[in-house]
Scaffold this motif. Sequence first.
Motif, PDB file in Angstrom:
ATOM      1  N   GLU A 324      -0.853  -9.171   6.645  1.00 36.36           N
ATOM      2  CA  GLU A 324      -1.033 -10.109   5.531  1.00 36.36           C
ATOM      3  C   GLU A 324      -1.395 -11.507   6.033  1.00 36.36           C
ATOM      4  O   GLU A 324      -2.236 -12.196   5.436  1.00 36.36           O
ATOM      5  CB  GLU A 324       0.224 -10.145   4.667  1.00 36.36           C
ATOM      6  N   SER A 328      -5.022 -13.613   5.468  1.00 36.64           N
ATOM      7  CA  SER A 328      -5.099 -14.981   4.955  1.00 36.64           C
ATOM      8  C   SER A 328      -5.886 -15.893   5.897  1.00 36.64           C
ATOM      9  O   SER A 328      -6.724 -16.687   5.455  1.00 36.64           O
ATOM     10  CB  SER A 328      -3.686 -15.552   4.750  1.00 36.64           C
ATOM     11  N   ALA A 340      -3.959 -21.215   3.315  1.00 35.07           N
ATOM     12  CA  ALA A 340      -3.870 -19.823   3.751  1.00 35.07           C
ATOM     13  C   ALA A 340      -2.448 -19.462   4.161  1.00 35.07           C
ATOM     14  O   ALA A 340      -1.925 -18.396   3.792  1.00 35.07           O
ATOM     15  CB  ALA A 340      -4.829 -19.577   4.913  1.00 35.07           C
ATOM     16  N   TYR A 343      -0.105 -19.308   1.092  1.00 38.85           N
ATOM     17  CA  TYR A 343      -0.264 -18.060   0.337  1.00 38.85           C
ATOM     18  C   TYR A 343       0.449 -16.918   1.038  1.00 38.85           C
ATOM     19  O   TYR A 343       1.194 -16.143   0.407  1.00 38.85           O
ATOM     20  CB  TYR A 343      -1.750 -17.746   0.178  1.00 38.85           C
ATOM     21  N   TYR A 344       0.240 -16.809   2.341  1.00 36.68           N
ATOM     22  CA  TYR A 344       0.917 -15.755   3.111  1.00 36.68           C
ATOM     23  C   TYR A 344       2.429 -15.884   3.004  1.00 36.68           C
ATOM     24  O   TYR A 344       3.138 -14.897   2.741  1.00 36.68           O
ATOM     25  CB  TYR A 344       0.483 -15.819   4.575  1.00 36.68           C
TER      26      TYR A 344
END
Length: 381
Positions: A324, A328, A340, A343-344
């Motif tokens: 994951e 990102s 990024a 979000y991860y």
Amino acid sequence: MLIDQKKIAIIGGGPGGLTLAKLLQIKGAEVKLYERDESKNVRVQGTTLDLHEESGLEALRRVGLIDAFYANYRPNAGRLRITDKHAVIHLDDHAAENAYAETRPEIDRAPLRHILLESLRPGTVVWNSYFVSMEKQDKGWILHFKNGASAYADIIVAADGANSKVRSYITGIKPVYSGVTIVEGNVYDAEINAPELFKLVKGGKLFAFGDEQSLILSAKGDGSLSFCTGCKVRENWVQQTGIDFNDKQQVFTWFKTAFGTWNDIWQGLFNGDDIWFIPRPQYHFPLNQQWAALPDVTMLGDAAHRMPPYAGEGVNQAMQDAYELADSLTGYQFANTQQAIAYYESKMLKRTSEVTAFTLHNTEMLHAEDPINRMLEIMGG
């Protein structure tokens, strides 16, 4: 790509860190992995690993190593026996037509590490690199290691385990004691040194319960038996007990007292001379942990979400973190690395909070008064 022309440093060479390194190299990133072990030949400790379809196995598919996994996994290593403290078998996966463990194939830590290491470009791993500290320099970081070496990186990923030193650069959130402490050990040449237990485990796993304690044994491909005791003791028990865990006789004396009502068969774990012990108080991070994402430092695996081992999720969550995070950092949907990473981390924290809650439920259940009947209910459907 956000990480074009950026140097990425991964601290820690466990399955999560190695998986991330491979995924980033597939995308053309410049990666170095710093590992404290002196070389790849260091003896790998720990129990066997069961990989799950949506996490560990999915990660191996993404790095193109699923065939290598099935060439090295141990088909019957996940077959389970559940016994009471008297070694009376209550469930025998070996006798079942459809074994409970068949959907979670097992592999020893050493071969998993080997296939991941061999997939990396030569020189990716910098051995004998025990992380000490890091400091900002320009737009990146200077890393300092115990051997006196230093290195520069634009982005740092902490994959350095439950006692991560990098985590403190991201958050000050402290772990919470679960109430259970494990003493982990390993008996080499178990067929000779612990023949009764070797036969009882039958090449798979064994969970034994009694007196609100647990004893988990795992057969390994090198002929050894790894084991973990689980006891409800004070958080500072390791310091207060005064046991030298490098002294087999002292540990054995403790075991005979702590597990004094258990059948003598379990004392066979202490027959061999080639044996080691590590006490491990079991911690977890708060279920609601949050922090502000940084543009150049993040973490995965136990560094981010340590938890007890009683759901078999540690390595699987770490490997899912890896793919994951790689998605990102190598995608094109974010304006910068901070977005990024944010979000991860948001997805990772939500997912692992749920897994931690489940793990803590298991931890409590397995050290309650009657875990065997509850286990039989669960495994019966």
